[in-house]
Design a protein around this motif. Structure first.
Motif: not given
Length: 423
Positions: A239-249
């Motif tokens: 679940p935490a990887a969704v934030d990593d992806y969504y807010f990534a460059s």
């Protein structure tokens, strides 16, 4: 809320809403769902014998959001009297059939909120703050009002250009249904096109079920590739990887795909891959080869004439195959909401690649011309990453959508779904 589609994603959403309403009866979310299938079903045509899930049972429709949920896979096992037996089986990975039975069990709790055999055909604005969903059920069309609409229409089977399905050319999404209708007596040669898990499983199944037939696996790579399910790689589904992806460059997002596509796309589990290789090798030892792997080979065309099927090939050692049956396990295209959105689509901005823009809470970004909110369960890989079309994050995602709906609509309470026009 109106949910369009009732597969695992919107089933998980129904569970999340039910649990929210139990915790907060003073702020209820009322929801109904429409499903075009006549009954609940999830990849029924790939429930092959002994095939297992590729995710642990704890990644069910509820546990990652609520470990105490009465709709978890463990709760199901307890309800049907198989909890002890499953534990004794010493596996994290239930068979696909058992997991499907679990989903059916969960879906049975929501029959009063689901209309089966009902297809949503259009979405419209209804002033001042509602959307209208047009639903076709048999020959009757009705419109329903909702503050929120959640689209979860599933993936779309993908076939090569200019190849048409018929009684001898199938997509894997129809495999068991078509195979059960097949007169197997005259089948002497079959081809399976694709490099992923479904292609490998179908190849193995046909090799077992048609013991006199030659089975050709048409693989665009140099044989099947191994799925990376190691612990570090599996973190891309957290679940935490969704934030990593969504807010990534954009550069970081591309790195996600470049490094981790082999966790899910065009890859095969180790046990299936090794089993197929071993079968081919054993046939070489016996001098009786009927399982053939055509590596670095693609299909350019399929020509049909009566019961004859000619599969024309690009590259590889053979220019064509003459087979009695050809199965395309060529995957699926992502859910595309444009058709349902209709005229509303022009008020939904897109990014440079032509994808819809989506908020972190899975809400479609829209102009002021679109009343209410439209959420997407699927079709968000470009914004939310690899888990968007998979079961891995479905429980958490459904909770996030429910929380978003509650946070955005606290003031006025009225029935969310009401028939306003029949025609």
């Amino acid at each position: 809320m109106v949910g369009i589609g009732f597969g695992p994603s919107n089933l998980s959403l129904a569970v999340a809403i039910e649990e929210h309403n139990t915790r907060s009866p003073e702020k209820p979310v009322r929801a109904v769902f429409f499903e075009r299938q006549k009954e609940f079903g999830w990849h029924r045509n790939m429930l092959l014998p002994a095939t297992t899930m590729q995710i642990p049972f704890l990644k069910d429709i509820a546990t990652f959001r609520n470990p105490l949920s009465p709709y978890s896979f463990v709760a199901y096992l307890h309800a049907v009297g198989r909890l002890v037996g499953f534990v004794n089986n010493q596996t994290f990975f239930p068979t696909r059939l058992e997991f499907h039975q679990y989903l059916e069990w969960a879906a049975a709790h929501f029959t009063d909120r689901v209309s089966y055999g009902a297809e949503a055909v259009g979405l419209y604005a209804a002033a001042p703050d509602h959307l209208e969903v047009e639903v076709r059920e048999d020959a009757v069309r009705r419109r329903f009002r909702a503050r929120n609409v959640v689209l979860s229409t599933g993936l779309v089977p993908r076939m090569p250009a200019d190849v048409t399905c018929d009684e001898r050319v199938w997509h894997s999404s129809r495999f068991l249904t078509e195979f059960d209708r097949l007169d197997r007596a005259g089948v002497r040669s079959v081809a399976v096109v694709g490099a992923g898990q479904s292609a490998a499983e179908i190849t193995r199944y046909l090799h077992d079920e048609l013991p006199s037939a030659h089975v050709y696996a048409v693989v665009p790579s140099y044989g099947y590739a191994l799925a990376d399910d190691t612990p570090f790689a599996n973190q891309v589904f957290d679940p935490a990887a969704v934030d990593d992806y969504y807010f990534a460059s954009d550069q970081s997002r591309q790195a996600f795909w470049d490094y981790h596509r082999n966790t899910n796309y065009s890859v095969v589990d180790d046990d299936v891959l090794r089993d197929l290789y071993r079968r081919g090798y054993d046939e070489d030892v016996r001098g009786d080869r009927r399982l053939h792997f055509l590596n670095l080979t693609r299909v350019s065309e399929v020509k049909r004439s009566g019961d004859d099927t000619r599969v024309l090939l690009m590259t590889g050692a053979r220019p064509e195959l003459e087979v009695d049956l050809c199965v395309f396990a060529t995957g699926y295209a992502a859910m595309e909401p444009t058709g349902l959105l209709g005229d509303l689509d022009r008020y939904c901005p897109r990014d440079e690649a032509g994808h819809h823009r989506v908020e972190r809470d899975y809400r479609l970004i829209t102009g002021s011309e679109v009343p209410g909110a439209i959420y997407l369960q699927g079709g968000t890989e470009h914004t939310h990453g690899l888990s968007s079309s998979l079961l891995s994050n479905v429980a958490v995602r459904s909770g996030e959508i429910t929380d978003s709906v509650v946070a955005r609509h606290r003031t006025e309470r009225r029935p969310v779904s009401s028939v306003i026009r029949s025609r």
